[in-house]
Design an enzyme around this catalytic site. Structure first.
Site, mmCIF file in Angstrom:
data_model
loop_
_atom_site.group_PDB
_atom_site.id
_atom_site.type_symbol
_atom_site.label_atom_id
_atom_site.label_comp_id
_atom_site.label_asym_id
_atom_site.label_seq_id
_atom_site.Cartn_x
_atom_site.Cartn_y
_atom_site.Cartn_z
ATOM 1 N N LEU A 11 56.996 63.710 69.182
ATOM 2 C CA LEU A 11 56.570 62.366 68.776
ATOM 3 C C LEU A 11 57.808 61.496 68.516
ATOM 4 O O LEU A 11 58.599 61.790 67.627
ATOM 5 C CB LEU A 11 55.704 62.431 67.514
ATOM 6 C CG LEU A 11 54.479 63.343 67.557
ATOM 7 C CD1 LEU A 11 53.584 63.081 66.358
ATOM 8 C CD2 LEU A 11 53.694 63.174 68.853
ATOM 9 N N GLY A 14 57.799 56.198 66.826
ATOM 10 C CA GLY A 14 57.943 55.454 65.578
ATOM 11 C C GLY A 14 58.888 54.273 65.765
ATOM 12 O O GLY A 14 59.785 54.312 66.596
ATOM 13 N N ARG A 18 63.118 51.158 59.132
ATOM 14 C CA ARG A 18 64.012 51.325 57.983
ATOM 15 C C ARG A 18 65.457 51.623 58.377
ATOM 16 O O ARG A 18 66.350 51.595 57.538
ATOM 17 C CB ARG A 18 63.467 52.414 57.043
ATOM 18 C CG ARG A 18 62.313 51.899 56.212
ATOM 19 C CD ARG A 18 61.868 52.935 55.223
ATOM 20 N NE ARG A 18 61.147 54.023 55.861
ATOM 21 C CZ ARG A 18 60.986 55.233 55.319
ATOM 22 N NH1 ARG A 18 61.530 55.505 54.147
ATOM 23 N NH2 ARG A 18 60.311 56.154 55.948
ATOM 24 N N GLN A 78 52.910 55.390 73.856
ATOM 25 C CA GLN A 78 51.873 55.104 72.866
ATOM 26 C C GLN A 78 51.903 53.591 72.643
ATOM 27 O O GLN A 78 52.842 53.069 72.041
ATOM 28 C CB GLN A 78 52.165 55.854 71.553
ATOM 29 C CG GLN A 78 51.042 55.675 70.544
ATOM 30 C CD GLN A 78 51.369 56.244 69.165
ATOM 31 O OE1 GLN A 78 52.535 56.379 68.802
ATOM 32 N NE2 GLN A 78 50.345 56.546 68.401
ATOM 33 N N ASN A 230 65.005 58.681 58.230
ATOM 34 C CA ASN A 230 64.316 57.382 58.221
ATOM 35 C C ASN A 230 65.255 56.219 57.958
ATOM 36 O O ASN A 230 64.953 55.089 58.299
ATOM 37 C CB ASN A 230 63.228 57.375 57.140
ATOM 38 C CG ASN A 230 62.190 58.446 57.414
ATOM 39 O OD1 ASN A 230 61.532 58.429 58.448
ATOM 40 N ND2 ASN A 230 62.076 59.402 56.511
ATOM 41 N N ARG A 319 90.173 61.024 76.776
ATOM 42 C CA ARG A 319 88.845 60.468 77.083
ATOM 43 C C ARG A 319 88.167 61.293 78.168
ATOM 44 O O ARG A 319 88.748 62.221 78.709
ATOM 45 C CB ARG A 319 88.992 59.001 77.487
ATOM 46 C CG ARG A 319 89.466 58.122 76.334
ATOM 47 C CD ARG A 319 89.871 56.748 76.819
ATOM 48 N NE ARG A 319 88.796 56.111 77.568
ATOM 49 C CZ ARG A 319 88.978 55.083 78.401
ATOM 50 N NH1 ARG A 319 90.184 54.592 78.590
ATOM 51 N NH2 ARG A 319 87.958 54.573 79.040
ATOM 52 N N LYS A 337 92.545 59.526 80.682
ATOM 53 C CA LYS A 337 91.137 59.365 81.092
ATOM 54 C C LYS A 337 90.970 59.788 82.534
ATOM 55 O O LYS A 337 91.793 59.397 83.370
ATOM 56 C CB LYS A 337 90.723 57.893 80.939
ATOM 57 C CG LYS A 337 89.271 57.641 81.233
ATOM 58 C CD LYS A 337 89.016 56.331 81.964
ATOM 59 C CE LYS A 337 89.477 56.378 83.398
ATOM 60 N NZ LYS A 337 89.104 55.240 84.211
ATOM 61 N N ASN A 363 107.083 65.901 84.650
ATOM 62 C CA ASN A 363 107.436 65.291 83.372
ATOM 63 C C ASN A 363 107.190 63.787 83.468
ATOM 64 O O ASN A 363 107.766 63.112 84.314
ATOM 65 C CB ASN A 363 108.908 65.558 83.061
ATOM 66 C CG ASN A 363 109.266 65.049 81.678
ATOM 67 O OD1 ASN A 363 108.726 65.504 80.688
ATOM 68 N ND2 ASN A 363 110.158 64.083 81.633
ATOM 69 N N ARG A 426 113.165 48.718 90.535
ATOM 70 C CA ARG A 426 113.529 47.727 89.519
ATOM 71 C C ARG A 426 114.663 46.889 90.059
ATOM 72 O O ARG A 426 115.342 47.295 91.014
ATOM 73 C CB ARG A 426 113.952 48.420 88.221
ATOM 74 C CG ARG A 426 115.176 49.271 88.420
ATOM 75 C CD ARG A 426 115.507 50.163 87.245
ATOM 76 N NE ARG A 426 116.789 50.809 87.454
ATOM 77 C CZ ARG A 426 117.056 52.054 87.124
ATOM 78 N NH1 ARG A 426 116.127 52.816 86.591
ATOM 79 N NH2 ARG A 426 118.239 52.558 87.343
#
Ligand code: UD1
Ligand code: CA
Length: 454
Positions: A11, A14, A18, A78, A230, A319, A337, A363, A426
């Protein structure tokens, strides 16, 4: 017992008002897993042969979570919340297909153990038509009371409908119930709504079974097991209970938790032997840590696999899709990740490694970033084994650094680097002899001029 078929009805319709949250109640999580997932896990472990989840109207996310956790579960909506018996009957199509045992469990009661569900089923196998879960709460307010006549369970009285003497009863209804399949529909369809709340109460099944000359029994458990959620306070209390249990289980299995109360685990966290976890570490869903690995303080891991003897942190973030090979090292302020860091490879300081493979013993220098996102799509970086990436390099994906290649510090690498090559991405360094001294000389000359005006 094995041969008996079982339909579990969860069930979960609900409103959970609350909780004061836009998220449906059963999707709030404890130990990294939704309340619904905890319940479906217990149901699956209790050996059910079919399951149904009752969801509120428009609760597509609840149905999706049920599908994710237990793809065989059937969802029923329901449309109007008319009580627990009405909710159960929303799965009438599944009930009509027949099962030896029917289990009714609540989506917001996450700690029920498979062994307890099995106990309820054994009561049915022994001849009961209805078996309910009883418990003795420290505060019985709000619960249905189990009414006995001698040894016989004769009724469950909801608090709103109970007399003063019935309210004095300490043994309460935990909510979870088992019904013999042979009589379940006949009982459920006789339940009316003539009570204070005008709801169809599942609890009336006990009295109706007795009217039908069928037996009802109660099985008693500890309060913790039927703890319902609840409010956010109850959610936090339940989280604390779950964390205590998970830490204890990890310690009992030989994991070293230096400061257990500061380590947060998920229900599915897996540890090998001789793992050390330093203080303030969070394990989200789906993390495995193999033998001898060390997770240093203040690290955060989700969806990650940590190989044997690997070292993580302090202050590392692993992650989803992270796989660290044996002896790999991911140090402070490194985020990983969807990346494999193969055996013996290192990224020890201040890096982002995403959508990448870092070959064995490579490395990755301090400050290296895999630039995996171009604003529209994600791209992959591969770094060959034994490669050396100089500090503060930007590897602009898609890009491939060959085995044993060397990337000079501060490079921006935009094209592939062959195995064994040196890449310097660079600007060339310029040196102008005496330039700085002349600059200072001019400044002091300026000052002298200013003084000479006085
Ligand atoms: C219920 C029991 C009570 C027991 C208590 C234990 C009934 C009538 N009462 O009371 O005896 O002591 O649980 O916690 O069964 N739900 C639906 N649709 C509905 C109504 C409820 O899906 O129309 C679900 C709720 O989401 C919840 C569960 O059923 O998960 C129980 O409903 P709730 O209203 O909390 O029942 P209680 O009044 O607590
Ligand atoms: Ca309740």
């Amino acid at each position: 017992m094995e041969a008996r078929t079982c339909l579990a009805i969860v069930l979960a319709a609900g409103e959970g008002r609350r909780m004061r949250s836009a998220l449906p109640k059963v999707l709030h999580s404890i130990a990294g897993r939704s309340l619904l997932a905890h319940v479906l896990g217990a149901v699956a472990d209790a050996g059910v042969t079919a399951s149904a989840v009752i969801v509120g109207p428009g609760e597509k996310a609840v149905a999706a979570e049920a599908e994710r956790i237990l793809p065989s579960a059937e969802c029923f909506v329901q449309r109007e919340r008319k009580g627990t018996a009405h909710a159960v009957l929303c799965a009438k199509a599944a009930l009509a297909r027949g099962a030896d045992d029917i289990l009714v469990v609540y989506g917001d009661t996450p700690f029920v153990r498979p062994a307890t569900l099995a106990r309820l089923r054994r009561s049915l196998a022994a001849g009961a038509a209805v078996a309910v879960l009883g418990f003795r709460p420290s505060d019985p307010a709000g619960y249905g009371r189990l009414i006995f006549s001698g040894d016989e369970l004769v009724a469950i009285r909801e608090e709103a409908d109970a007399s003063a003497s019935e309210r004095a009863i300490g043994l309460c209804n935990g909510g979870i119930m088992a019904l013999a399949g042979a009589s379940a529909l006949a009982i459920l369809e006789r339940i009316g709504n003539h009570n204070r709340k005008s709801e169809f109460y599942l609890t009336d099944a006990v009295e109706i079974a007795r009217c039908m000359k069928l037996g009802a029994v109660a099985v008693e458990v500890e309060e913790d097991e039927v703890r319902g959620i609840n409010t956010k306070s109850e959610l936090a209390q339940a989280e604390a209970v779950a964390q205590e249990r998970l830490r204890k289980a990890a310690l009992d299995a030989g994991v070293t938790l230096v400061a257990p109360a500061t380590v947060f685990l998920s229900a599915d966290t897996k540890f090998g032997k001789d793992v050390v976890v330093e203080p303030y570490v969070v394990f989200g869903e789906n993390v495995t840590v193999e033998d001898g690995a060390v997770i240093h303080a203040f690290s955060h891991l989700v969806g990650a696999h940590v190989g044997k003897g690997a070292s993580v942190g302090p202050f590392a973030r692993l992650r989803r899709g992270t796989r660290l090979g044996d002896g790999a090292r991911v140090g402070n302020f490194v985020e990983v990740k969807e990346a494999v860091i193969e055996a013996g490879a290192k990224a020890n300081h201040l890096s982002y490694i995403g959508d990448a493979v870092v070959g064995a013993n490579a490395n990755v220098g301090a400050g290296t970033i895999t630039c995996n996102f171009d604003g529209a799509a994600k791209h992959r970086t591969t770094i060959g084994k034994d490669a050396f990436i100089g500090s503060n390099s930007a590897l602009v994906a898609p890009v491939d650094i060959g085995a044993s290649a060397y990337v000079g510090s501060g490079s921006v690498i935009t094209t592939d680097v062959p195995a064994g090559a040196l890449a310097l991405g660079r600007g060339r360094q310029v040196v102008k002899e005496g330039w700085a001294s002349r600059l200072r000389g001019l400044k002091s000359l300026g000052k002298k001029k200013a003084h000479s005006r006085d």
